[in-house]
Design an enzyme around this catalytic site. Structure first.
Site, PDB file in Angstrom:
ATOM      1  N   PRO A  23       0.807  -1.208   0.000  1.00  0.00           N
ATOM      2  CG  PRO A  23      -0.572  -1.457   1.838  1.00  0.00           C
ATOM      3  CD  PRO A  23       0.648  -1.998   1.212  1.00  0.00           C
ATOM      4  CD  GLU A  24       3.966   2.537  -3.789  1.00  0.00           C
ATOM      5  OE1 GLU A  24       4.199   3.652  -4.279  1.00  0.00           O
ATOM      6  OE2 GLU A  24       4.368   1.485  -4.309  1.00  0.00           O
TER       7      GLU A  24
END
Length: 267
Positions: free
Chosen positions: A2-3
């Site tokens: 997750p960014e």
DNA sequence: CAATGATCCTGTCCGC
DNA sequence: TGCGGACAGGATCATT
């Protein structure tokens, strides 16, 4: 992994799903996943979520009476809404229970993710030094000039530094540098103003497109309903053999991480 | 102070 | 079939 776009996708999903129900229970199923600040305002539950925020890759849920949850998914963390127990019970690290039996499962194979319960006044103590939000209007090449000042590191590494700009991770930095036509090995000391402006524009574009596609699912990332994102279908270099121009993609290690780039298109 | 490397952790994949 | 090892990487801490 997750960014920013994935965290934003999860945040929007949470807001839609929780839909005004108060949080009435938080269970930790793995030692160290849930961390309590000693100064929490009592009682903690039940509490409506008064604000849904994101700072870099952190989710911040403000609760009634001045508490907050600071959530970081790290690499394999997922927040999944479910009405029944079952699903992949092996890696459930925490449970957020809302009234009406709606449950958000915090599933995290590699256990690096955290949920911190803290008074709002102490949120900053749990956040690292974070640079500007790349989707804020005020984010400009000047922010990068400031963040890169005095550094000689490769631009790839510098953009992964959360204190320079918040929210970028390995996948999007690779994509941004490809679009900007800049080699990941270029020292930040050698970037021209026009290159900095290109980087800023492509950061905005890539993140905006990725959010519109509900994020990138290359391995673990899922939306709140357990569905994959779609942006993986639009990656141009990350884990690719050839770039859109048909050139061979090179893979190198920088600061222990894989960088994918096109030696022809990126100088 | 900047930059790098080890660390946390588990699932997956590869070669033998 | 199974085993060892490399790999994935966000953030933190220790070291150079």
């Amino acid at each position: 992994m997750p960014e920013l776009p994935e965290v934003e996708t999860v945040l929007r999903g949470l807001k839609r799903t929780i839909n005004g129900q108060p949080l009435c229970q938080l269970d930790s199923l793995y030692n160290g996943t849930v961390i309590y600040d000693p100064e929490i305002v009592q009682p903690l539950f039940p509490a409506h979520v008064t604000e849904f925020c994101r700072r870099g890759k952190y989710i911040i849920l403000h609760l009634e009476r001045g508490n907050a949850l600071v959530i970081h998914l790290r690499m394999t963390g997922k927040l999944i809404y479910t009405e029944n127990e079952n699903e992949d019970a092996k890696h459930i690290r925490a449970l957020l229970t809302f009234t009406g039996c709606a449950r958000i499962i915090f599933n995290d194979i590699r256990t690096f993710g955290k949920i911190i319960v803290t008074p709002e006044s102490r949120i900053d103590a749990y956040l690292p030094e974070l640079g500007p939000e790349p989707l804020d209007r005020s984010f400009s090449y000047k922010c990068l000039q400031k963040g890169f000042a005095g550094k000689k590191a490769p631009v790839k590494n510098a953009l992964l530094d959360q204190s320079v700009v918040a929210g970028l991770g390995n996948i999007y930095v690779c994509e941004i540098l490809y679009r900007a036509g800049i080699s990941p090995e270029t020292s930040v000391a050698d970037l021209s103003v026009s290159q900095l402006k290109d980087i800023v524009n492509h950061i905005r574009q890539v993140l905006t497109e990725a959010i519109a596609m509900n994020g990138t699912s290359v391995s673990d990332f899922r939306q709140i309903d357990d569905k994959t994102g779609q942006f993986q279908n639009f990656l141009q270099v990350y884990q690719k053999e050839k770039c859109p121009q048909g050139h061979e993609i090179k893979r190198i290690k920088q600061a222990g991480r894989s960088s994918f780039y096109c030696p022809v298109c990126q100088k």
